[in-house]
Design an enzyme around this catalytic site. Structure first.
Site, PDB file in Angstrom:
ATOM      1  N   LYS A 264      40.489 -22.063  39.616  1.00 36.93           N
ATOM      2  CA  LYS A 264      40.933 -23.080  40.579  1.00 36.93           C
ATOM      3  C   LYS A 264      41.420 -22.406  41.859  1.00 36.93           C
ATOM      4  O   LYS A 264      42.309 -21.554  41.834  1.00 36.93           O
ATOM      5  CB  LYS A 264      42.058 -23.913  39.962  1.00 36.93           C
ATOM      6  CG  LYS A 264      42.706 -24.910  40.936  1.00 36.93           C
ATOM      7  CD  LYS A 264      43.914 -25.585  40.291  1.00 36.93           C
ATOM      8  CE  LYS A 264      44.715 -26.388  41.301  1.00 36.93           C
ATOM      9  NZ  LYS A 264      45.945 -26.963  40.726  1.00 36.93           N
ATOM     10  N   ASP A 269      48.424 -26.892  48.274  1.00 40.48           N
ATOM     11  CA  ASP A 269      48.432 -28.210  47.631  1.00 40.48           C
ATOM     12  C   ASP A 269      49.677 -28.988  48.037  1.00 40.48           C
ATOM     13  O   ASP A 269      50.757 -28.781  47.502  1.00 40.48           O
ATOM     14  CB  ASP A 269      48.394 -28.049  46.110  1.00 40.48           C
ATOM     15  CG  ASP A 269      48.403 -29.406  45.400  1.00 40.48           C
ATOM     16  OD1 ASP A 269      48.060 -30.413  46.054  1.00 40.48           O
ATOM     17  OD2 ASP A 269      48.739 -29.434  44.206  1.00 40.48           O
ATOM     18  N   LYS A 276      53.841 -34.263  47.440  1.00 42.50           N
ATOM     19  CA  LYS A 276      54.887 -33.640  46.643  1.00 42.50           C
ATOM     20  C   LYS A 276      56.226 -33.697  47.376  1.00 42.50           C
ATOM     21  O   LYS A 276      56.274 -33.844  48.607  1.00 42.50           O
ATOM     22  CB  LYS A 276      54.531 -32.166  46.396  1.00 42.50           C
ATOM     23  CG  LYS A 276      53.310 -31.928  45.537  1.00 42.50           C
ATOM     24  CD  LYS A 276      53.023 -30.436  45.446  1.00 42.50           C
ATOM     25  CE  LYS A 276      51.790 -30.152  44.596  1.00 42.50           C
ATOM     26  NZ  LYS A 276      52.030 -30.388  43.163  1.00 42.50           N
ATOM     27  N   ASP A 287      48.741 -22.087  44.484  1.00 45.52           N
ATOM     28  CA  ASP A 287      47.876 -22.949  43.676  1.00 45.52           C
ATOM     29  C   ASP A 287      46.443 -22.418  43.599  1.00 45.52           C
ATOM     30  O   ASP A 287      45.600 -23.030  42.950  1.00 45.52           O
ATOM     31  CB  ASP A 287      47.881 -24.375  44.227  1.00 45.52           C
ATOM     32  CG  ASP A 287      47.688 -25.431  43.147  1.00 45.52           C
ATOM     33  OD1 ASP A 287      47.921 -25.129  41.976  1.00 45.52           O
ATOM     34  OD2 ASP A 287      47.292 -26.561  43.493  1.00 45.52           O
ATOM     35  N   GLU A 348      44.525 -32.825  41.583  1.00 44.53           N
ATOM     36  CA  GLU A 348      43.281 -32.470  42.270  1.00 44.53           C
ATOM     37  C   GLU A 348      42.560 -31.284  41.650  1.00 44.53           C
ATOM     38  O   GLU A 348      41.336 -31.145  41.784  1.00 44.53           O
ATOM     39  CB  GLU A 348      43.564 -32.180  43.749  1.00 44.53           C
ATOM     40  CG  GLU A 348      44.046 -30.767  44.083  1.00 44.53           C
ATOM     41  CD  GLU A 348      45.373 -30.401  43.435  1.00 44.53           C
ATOM     42  OE1 GLU A 348      45.582 -29.198  43.185  1.00 44.53           O
ATOM     43  OE2 GLU A 348      46.199 -31.297  43.184  1.00 44.53           O
ATOM     44  N   ARG A 350      41.776 -30.523  38.608  1.00 42.49           N
ATOM     45  CA  ARG A 350      40.757 -30.905  37.623  1.00 42.49           C
ATOM     46  C   ARG A 350      39.520 -31.482  38.297  1.00 42.49           C
ATOM     47  O   ARG A 350      38.423 -31.438  37.732  1.00 42.49           O
ATOM     48  CB  ARG A 350      41.351 -31.875  36.611  1.00 42.49           C
ATOM     49  CG  ARG A 350      41.803 -33.217  37.167  1.00 42.49           C
ATOM     50  CD  ARG A 350      42.825 -33.903  36.282  1.00 42.49           C
ATOM     51  NE  ARG A 350      44.132 -33.244  36.360  1.00 42.49           N
ATOM     52  CZ  ARG A 350      45.204 -33.631  35.684  1.00 42.49           C
ATOM     53  NH1 ARG A 350      45.133 -34.684  34.889  1.00 42.49           N
ATOM     54  NH2 ARG A 350      46.347 -32.992  35.804  1.00 42.49           N
TER      55      ARG A 350
END
Length: 493
Positions: A264, A269, A276, A287, A348, A350
């Site tokens: 990933k 993010d 967030k 991330d 996001e 996944r």
């Protein structure tokens, strides 16, 4: 940093510093005994005076001991005498390395590989010592005007007066793993305004050029032509173009199915529209540590010239809010043809992974492992100690668990029963991208399992292990150690 083995006894080792162990019982390690004898009992005197209790983390620096060639002797606390476990051994080595790294010494030698570690031989101790020392000596000062001078250039490890092919191989493996971990940490520690998807692609290009690896970087039009609607949905809200990076280390038999690693690569993010909280959001530059670990593993495999076919696939994007950003309730079509209702834009990772996993099917892998900072639920469940591990092939999972134990980069298996898949229901699409608060790590893996039905697949959730917060905030380089050990186990190295 240059690492090497030394066959010289501790008292005869020249240079800036030698480090030896002292137990809490006041017993000395073999090399400490030799130094004590050569110096006329100077070490015993220091211990009896109470200057070195011998507890883990204790250090005492002695200078100018008679009969000792090195300028300094560092005594390192080893705790209770007897066989250590892996973590305690690595912490002792790291303590010693950090201490000598603060000295104005260009070289040093650690005589700590003579410590017994339950279930492991000297070769393992050498390899683990290299990795632990390099990790302790790591600094990321690229953006400081006064980064501070590093004096230590060479670190040697005592090997009991003999060196074998096994020890030489262990040193080489340790150095390769350390190089992979360093690359992973460097990529993770760069700020997100530097480490963009394009930057990740450029670094992958540099890695491929340096080690003669094959590489392909797909841009947005190519991904759109492939039907990667989930990955591209994440990228809608950012001006940074997404990338799909594919790096190939093909050193195995020509027709041997490859191991595929999917990492990933969300380079920042914000959560998107499901934004967030502001506190700690700066850490969302980490991330992309799954992607970084794939590149780090490829680097280690290339430096060791492992006879294996290994392919890294990295879907890279930012996740930001914008007028064009994907919204809760939007439905997208994945490369696999399945539709996904996006209930939370902060889930996001996944979405990137599902399209990357489908893309990876074309390589007809023997096994596929995805690595992702995927869920906060994994941090709650396992903290920063173990990676979450799930999958659809128990043999693969067992091999990864065993590799993690050997490397002391441990994972813990969580269940992936069909019961959890029942939580993934949407009235409007084939799947929702979230399934509520309960068992969040498992339902995230359950979502990915819908795209890996044709594969022998495992999923590593590294949300709690990829970086540390607080005053020591930094990427950790995990799970490069586990992944490289898994590859070494596969080739019998």
């Amino acid at each position: 940093m240059h690492f090497e083995l030394t066959r010289l006894p501790a008292a005869s080792q020249p240079g800036g510093c030698v480090a030896v162990g002292v137990f809490a019982s006041h017993a000395l390690t073999p090399s400490a005994k030799l130094l004590d004898k050569a110096s006329g009992g100077a070490i015993t005197a220091a211990v009896k005076a109470g200057d070195m209790p011998g507890k883990p983390g204790d250090t005492l620096l002695l200078r100018g001991l008679p009969g000792v060639k090195a300028e300094r002797v560092l005594l390192v606390g080893c705790g209770k005498a007897g066989e250590l476990h892996e973590g305690a051994y690595q912490r002792i080595v790291a303590t010693a390395a950090a201490a000598v790294g603060k000295l104005h010494a260009a070289d040093a030698a650690l005589y700590l590989t003579e410590l017994a570690v339950a279930g492991h031989d000297e070769a393992w101790r050498v390899r683990a010592a290299v990795a632990a020392a390099d990790h302790a000596l790591y600094r990321f000062n690229e953006y400081k005007r006064e980064p501070g001078k590093r004096h230590l250039k060479t670190l040697a490890f005592g090997c009991g007066g003999k060196s074998t092919k096994a020890l030489d191989a262990a040193l080489r493996q340790g150095m390769a793993i350390a190089a992979g971990v360093t690359l992973t940490r460097d990529l993770g520690n760069h700020p997100a305004n530097i480490c963009t998807p394009t930057y990740l692609a450029d670094q992958a290009q540099a890695l491929a050029k340096a080690h003669k690896l094959d590489i392909e970087v797909l841009d947005e039009p190519q991904m759109r032509a492939l039907g990667m609607g989930a990955l591209l949905a994440v990228a809608q809200g950012t001006r940074e173009p997404p990338k799909l990076i594919v790096v190939k280390h093909l050193r195995g038999k020509a027709k041997a199915p490859p191991v595929v690693l999917v990492g990933k690569g969300v380079t920042f993010d914000s959560g998107g529209i499901s934004i967030k909280p502001g506190a700690g959001m700066d850490e969302m530059k980490f991330d992309m540590c799954g992607a970084a670990s794939v590149l780090g593993t490829l680097k280690a495999a290339a430096e060791l010239d492992l006879p294996i076919n290994l392919i890294g696939v990295i879907p890279a994007s930012e996740n930001l809010p914008d007028g064009k950003a994907v919204k809760p309730g939007d439905i997208v079509k994945t490369m696999a043809g399945k539709t996904v209702e996006i209930l939370n834009t902060d889930a996001e990772g996944r979405l990137l992974l599902c399209d990357a996993l489908t893309y990876a099917e074309r390589f007809k892998p023997d096994v596929i492992v995805d690595i992702a900072t995927l869920t906060g639920a994994c941090v709650v469940a396992l903290g920063g100690h173990a990676h979450g591990l799930l999958g659809n092939d128990q043999k693969l999972i067992d091999a990864l668990l065993a590799a993690g134990r050997t490397a002391h980069d441990r994972a813990w298996q969580l269940p992936l029963w069909d019961d959890y898949k029942e939580q993934l229901k949407s009235p409007f699409a084939d799947l929702p991208n979230v399934a509520g608060r309960e068992a969040g790590t498992i339902t995230a893996a359950a979502f990915l399992s819908a795209f890996t039905e044709k594969l022998r697949w495992a999923h590593l959730d590294i949300a709690g292990t990829a970086w540390k917060s607080g005053k020591d905030k930094s990427a950790t380089g995990r799970p490069v150690g586990l992944l490289v050990q898994y590859l070494l186990d596969r080739v019998g190295a």
